[in-house]
Design a protein around this motif. Structure first.
Motif, PDB file in Angstrom:
ATOM      1  N   LYS A  92       0.836  -1.205   0.000  1.00 49.47           N
ATOM      2  CA  LYS A  92       0.000   0.000   0.000  1.00 49.47           C
ATOM      3  C   LYS A  92       0.870   1.254   0.000  1.00 49.47           C
ATOM      4  O   LYS A  92       0.571   2.233  -0.690  1.00 49.47           O
ATOM      5  CB  LYS A  92      -0.918   0.001   1.223  1.00 49.47           C
ATOM      6  CG  LYS A  92      -2.000  -1.057   1.189  1.00 49.47           C
ATOM      7  CD  LYS A  92      -2.799  -1.064   2.493  1.00 49.47           C
ATOM      8  CE  LYS A  92      -3.816  -2.200   2.503  1.00 49.47           C
ATOM      9  NZ  LYS A  92      -4.529  -2.278   3.811  1.00 49.47           N
ATOM     10  N   ALA A  93       1.950   1.222   0.778  1.00 52.40           N
ATOM     11  CA  ALA A  93       2.862   2.367   0.822  1.00 52.40           C
ATOM     12  C   ALA A  93       3.527   2.579  -0.526  1.00 52.40           C
ATOM     13  O   ALA A  93       3.684   3.720  -0.987  1.00 52.40           O
ATOM     14  CB  ALA A  93       3.921   2.153   1.910  1.00 52.40           C
ATOM     15  N   ALA A  94       3.917   1.475  -1.171  1.00 52.86           N
ATOM     16  CA  ALA A  94       4.546   1.578  -2.497  1.00 52.86           C
ATOM     17  C   ALA A  94       3.583   2.172  -3.517  1.00 52.86           C
ATOM     18  O   ALA A  94       3.956   3.035  -4.318  1.00 52.86           O
ATOM     19  CB  ALA A  94       5.023   0.199  -2.952  1.00 52.86           C
ATOM     20  N   VAL A 103      14.157   0.798  10.738  1.00 56.64           N
ATOM     21  CA  VAL A 103      15.144   1.214  11.737  1.00 56.64           C
ATOM     22  C   VAL A 103      15.365   0.099  12.753  1.00 56.64           C
ATOM     23  O   VAL A 103      14.401  -0.483  13.276  1.00 56.64           O
ATOM     24  CB  VAL A 103      14.674   2.497  12.460  1.00 56.64           C
ATOM     25  CG1 VAL A 103      15.620   2.847  13.606  1.00 56.64           C
ATOM     26  CG2 VAL A 103      14.593   3.656  11.488  1.00 56.64           C
ATOM     27  N   ASP A 104      16.615  -0.217  13.023  1.00 53.30           N
ATOM     28  CA  ASP A 104      17.059  -1.190  14.023  1.00 53.30           C
ATOM     29  C   ASP A 104      16.771  -2.624  13.605  1.00 53.30           C
ATOM     30  O   ASP A 104      17.619  -3.484  13.715  1.00 53.30           O
ATOM     31  CB  ASP A 104      16.444  -0.890  15.395  1.00 53.30           C
ATOM     32  CG  ASP A 104      17.006  -1.801  16.479  1.00 53.30           C
ATOM     33  OD1 ASP A 104      18.235  -1.934  16.547  1.00 53.30           O
ATOM     34  OD2 ASP A 104      16.218  -2.388  17.251  1.00 53.30           O
ATOM     35  N   ARG A 105      15.553  -2.891  13.125  1.00 54.01           N
ATOM     36  CA  ARG A 105      15.175  -4.253  12.771  1.00 54.01           C
ATOM     37  C   ARG A 105      14.756  -4.337  11.302  1.00 54.01           C
ATOM     38  O   ARG A 105      13.902  -3.581  10.861  1.00 54.01           O
ATOM     39  CB  ARG A 105      14.017  -4.724  13.653  1.00 54.01           C
ATOM     40  CG  ARG A 105      14.378  -4.756  15.135  1.00 54.01           C
ATOM     41  CD  ARG A 105      13.146  -4.982  15.969  1.00 54.01           C
ATOM     42  NE  ARG A 105      13.478  -5.110  17.390  1.00 54.01           N
ATOM     43  CZ  ARG A 105      12.571  -5.321  18.333  1.00 54.01           C
ATOM     44  NH1 ARG A 105      11.303  -5.415  18.022  1.00 54.01           N
ATOM     45  NH2 ARG A 105      12.950  -5.432  19.599  1.00 54.01           N
ATOM     46  N   ASN A 106      15.346  -5.271  10.580  1.00 51.81           N
ATOM     47  CA  ASN A 106      14.945  -5.500   9.195  1.00 51.81           C
ATOM     48  C   ASN A 106      13.607  -6.221   9.122  1.00 51.81           C
ATOM     49  O   ASN A 106      13.173  -6.835  10.100  1.00 51.81           O
ATOM     50  CB  ASN A 106      15.996  -6.361   8.488  1.00 51.81           C
ATOM     51  CG  ASN A 106      17.057  -5.523   7.801  1.00 51.81           C
ATOM     52  OD1 ASN A 106      16.733  -4.595   7.068  1.00 51.81           O
ATOM     53  ND2 ASN A 106      18.323  -5.861   8.015  1.00 51.81           N
ATOM     54  N   VAL A 107      12.947  -6.166   7.985  1.00 51.14           N
ATOM     55  CA  VAL A 107      11.733  -6.944   7.776  1.00 51.14           C
ATOM     56  C   VAL A 107      11.943  -7.877   6.591  1.00 51.14           C
ATOM     57  O   VAL A 107      12.681  -7.573   5.655  1.00 51.14           O
ATOM     58  CB  VAL A 107      10.496  -6.046   7.535  1.00 51.14           C
ATOM     59  CG1 VAL A 107      10.122  -5.322   8.809  1.00 51.14           C
ATOM     60  CG2 VAL A 107      10.726  -5.062   6.398  1.00 51.14           C
ATOM     61  N   ASP A 108      11.298  -9.048   6.644  1.00 50.87           N
ATOM     62  CA  ASP A 108      11.418 -10.056   5.604  1.00 50.87           C
ATOM     63  C   ASP A 108      10.225  -9.900   4.665  1.00 50.87           C
ATOM     64  O   ASP A 108       9.098 -10.268   5.013  1.00 50.87           O
ATOM     65  CB  ASP A 108      11.420 -11.446   6.245  1.00 50.87           C
ATOM     66  CG  ASP A 108      11.602 -12.557   5.219  1.00 50.87           C
ATOM     67  OD1 ASP A 108      12.027 -12.244   4.089  1.00 50.87           O
ATOM     68  OD2 ASP A 108      11.295 -13.718   5.551  1.00 50.87           O
ATOM     69  N   GLU A 113       6.490  -5.893  -5.226  1.00 55.84           N
ATOM     70  CA  GLU A 113       5.977  -4.520  -5.155  1.00 55.84           C
ATOM     71  C   GLU A 113       6.172  -3.939  -3.769  1.00 55.84           C
ATOM     72  O   GLU A 113       6.513  -2.769  -3.609  1.00 55.84           O
ATOM     73  CB  GLU A 113       4.492  -4.496  -5.544  1.00 55.84           C
ATOM     74  CG  GLU A 113       4.232  -4.726  -7.016  1.00 55.84           C
ATOM     75  CD  GLU A 113       4.935  -3.693  -7.886  1.00 55.84           C
ATOM     76  OE1 GLU A 113       4.773  -2.483  -7.612  1.00 55.84           O
ATOM     77  OE2 GLU A 113       5.639  -4.087  -8.830  1.00 55.84           O
ATOM     78  N   ALA A 114       5.953  -4.760  -2.750  1.00 52.46           N
ATOM     79  CA  ALA A 114       6.108  -4.300  -1.367  1.00 52.46           C
ATOM     80  C   ALA A 114       7.556  -3.896  -1.087  1.00 52.46           C
ATOM     81  O   ALA A 114       7.821  -2.924  -0.373  1.00 52.46           O
ATOM     82  CB  ALA A 114       5.668  -5.397  -0.394  1.00 52.46           C
ATOM     83  N   LYS A 115       8.502  -4.633  -1.675  1.00 53.52           N
ATOM     84  CA  LYS A 115       9.922  -4.338  -1.466  1.00 53.52           C
ATOM     85  C   LYS A 115      10.288  -2.936  -1.953  1.00 53.52           C
ATOM     86  O   LYS A 115      11.198  -2.302  -1.410  1.00 53.52           O
ATOM     87  CB  LYS A 115      10.797  -5.365  -2.185  1.00 53.52           C
ATOM     88  CG  LYS A 115      10.825  -6.727  -1.519  1.00 53.52           C
ATOM     89  CD  LYS A 115      11.713  -7.692  -2.287  1.00 53.52           C
ATOM     90  CE  LYS A 115      11.738  -9.055  -1.626  1.00 53.52           C
ATOM     91  NZ  LYS A 115      12.588 -10.023  -2.371  1.00 53.52           N
TER      92      LYS A 115
END
Length: 221
Positions: A92-94, A103-108, A113-115
């Motif tokens: 949705k943000a994309a 920040v601090d923690r990555n997400v998988d 499209e989300a990437k």
């Protein structure tokens, strides 16, 4: 870098708007880290909305993230409680062309499209952190002591580098908490008393303090 094509992003004051999806109360490090982020954006002239969750509730974080997208902020900062489950929100943000900074923690993220929403990550190299802990143990305990360890990236770094003669007795979570780490460590020290554990690998400062308190209480070094 924080620009967005959404004209609705700017606040009434004309400042760029930023949504901060935060972890919230979790100990001394988290409090200091999130206060520093808020101050940095304030000092730089942004209008930042701070949205902490409680008890690591990811659903509340997702709700806050989606609201920021709907509000058409100029950028979103994400410090996630979980590394998975963000694909739909990031997509949705994309689509809204709102850049996201983790920040601090990555997400998988699995969805291509989300990437595209994530433009940068700011944080430690947790694999490297685990490798440093293993290197310390390899050097200072060459004969192979018993021990304890915990969590994905730091655990991966640990496993990558630790010597084969190091025996890990058990890994347990203490939820980043000093009090919980003290309780967990006390139980482990009692359980493995006959194994003579010689070191503990704690994955944050608060848990390290709790583990140290348990060691002191047990009269050990």
């Amino acid at each position: 870098a924080c620009g967005s094509s959404n004209a609705g992003g700017s606040s009434d004051s004309g400042k760029k708007t930023v949504g901060f999806v935060a972890v919230g109360p979790e100990g001394g490090f988290r409090t200091a880290n999130e206060k520093d982020i808020q101050k940095a954006f304030e000092d730089a002239g942004f209008d930042l909305t701070y949205s902490p969750t409680q008890n690591n509730d990811q659903q509340k974080q997702i709700q806050a993230f989606n609201k920021f997208v709907n509000d058409e902020v100029d950028a979103i900062i994400l410090s996630s409680t979980e590394d998975s489950g963000w694909d739909d929100s990031l997509k949705k943000a994309a689509e809204a062309e709102i850049p996201v900074f983790t920040v601090d923690r990555n997400v998988d993220v699995k969805d291509a499209e989300a990437k595209k929403a994530i433009v940068a990550h700011i944080g430690p190299s947790n694999v490297w952190c685990g490798e440093q802990a293993a290197a310390f143990v390899n050097k200072n305990f060459p004969d192979g002591p018993a021990g304890l360890c915990v969590v994905t990236d730091r655990g991966t770094g640990w496993d990558n580098k630790v010597a084969s003669n190091v025996k890990v007795l058990e890994s347990q979570s203490a939820n980043w908490s000093t009090d919980e780490a003290k309780t967990v460590t006390a139980g482990l020290l009692d359980k493995y008393k006959s194994d003579n554990p010689q070191f503990i690998f704690a994955q944050n400062d608060e848990m390290g303090r709790g583990a140290a308190q348990a060691v002191d209480a047990a009269g050990l070094k």
